[in-house]
Scaffold this active site. Structure first.
Site, PDB file in Angstrom:
ATOM      1  CD  GLU A 126      -2.916  -1.256   0.215  1.00 57.94           C
ATOM      2  OE1 GLU A 126      -3.098  -0.246  -0.498  1.00 57.94           O
ATOM      3  OE2 GLU A 126      -3.564  -2.311   0.090  1.00 57.94           O
ATOM      4  CB  CYS A 145      -6.043  -2.431   6.646  1.00 62.82           C
ATOM      5  SG  CYS A 145      -6.224  -4.167   7.080  1.00 62.82           S
ATOM      6  CG  HIS A 150      -4.086  -5.410   2.455  1.00 64.98           C
ATOM      7  ND1 HIS A 150      -4.398  -4.108   2.134  1.00 64.98           N
ATOM      8  CD2 HIS A 150      -4.807  -5.707   3.558  1.00 64.98           C
ATOM      9  CE1 HIS A 150      -5.267  -3.632   3.013  1.00 64.98           C
ATOM     10  NE2 HIS A 150      -5.530  -4.590   3.885  1.00 64.98           N
TER      11      HIS A 150
END
Length: 196
Positions: A72, A136, A155
């Site tokens: 991310e 998250c 993730h």
């Protein structure tokens, strides 16, 4: 968590494999589980930064929609409407009142992705700009905000879909080592302002 001034690793799964593998002899790895609770994130993440003063914090979360290991790029401040495991949601629907809408990691996730993808580990790695506006993303933004961007979020797919715990442990080890190397290179290019 990676030791004196190195990195903190906050994970839910794959702890044993990653702890077994380690991150090299110059890195102290500390692993902490972060509950899926907004209020716990608001107290626990700052306390870990305060306690360990890490060079980097890497958060790892399982995504049932993930088919690759996903790096991310950024965390988002607004849009948190889903209830957590305690049936709680922040009234403001944001992480930090008055904080920027988006905070990017100082880690070049595209570079990490490319380097790990060509390393022969046998796992697919991709990059994303949206960690999902749930715990998250909330955890990631909170950590990025506290660290001036010295955080990362990864993730991973559920175990066996398609990777084993060993596969994910090896991949996480390689990814975090690449992140630390890139962070170290970036810090080496910052001029020292102390008198010698």
């Amino acid at each position: 968590m990676v030791g004196p001034g190195r990195a903190v690793l906050l994970v839910k799964e794959f702890l044993l494999e990653l702890k077994k593998l380690g991150l090299g002899q110059d890195v102290d790895l500390h692993v902490h589980e972060v509950p899926v609770e907004y209020q716990t994130v608001q107290s626990l993440v700052p306390s870990l930064w305060e306690r360990y003063h890490p060079q980097l914090v890497v958060h790892v979360g399982v995504s049932g929609m993930a088919t690759t290991i996903t790096l991310e790029k950024c965390g988002h401040n607004h849009g948190y409407t889903g209830l957590d495991n305690c049936s709680f949601c922040p009234d403001t629907k944001c992480c930090v009142d008055g904080g920027p809408e988006c905070i990017d990691s100082v880690i070049d996730m595209d570079s990490v992705c490319k380097r790990v993808s060509t390393s022969g580990l046998g796992v697919a790695v991709s990059v994303s700009k949206d960690a999902g506006r749930y715990l998250c993303d909330y955890t990631y933004y909170t950590s990025l905000y506290l660290s001036q961007g010295r955080s990362a979020f990864i993730h991973v797919p559920p175990l066996g879909k398609p990777y084993s715990g060993e596969d994910l442990g090896r991949a996480l080890q390689a990814i975090v080592q690449e992140m630390l190397e890139l962070l170290g290179q970036a810090e080496d290019t910052i001029p020292c302002e102390h008198e010698h």
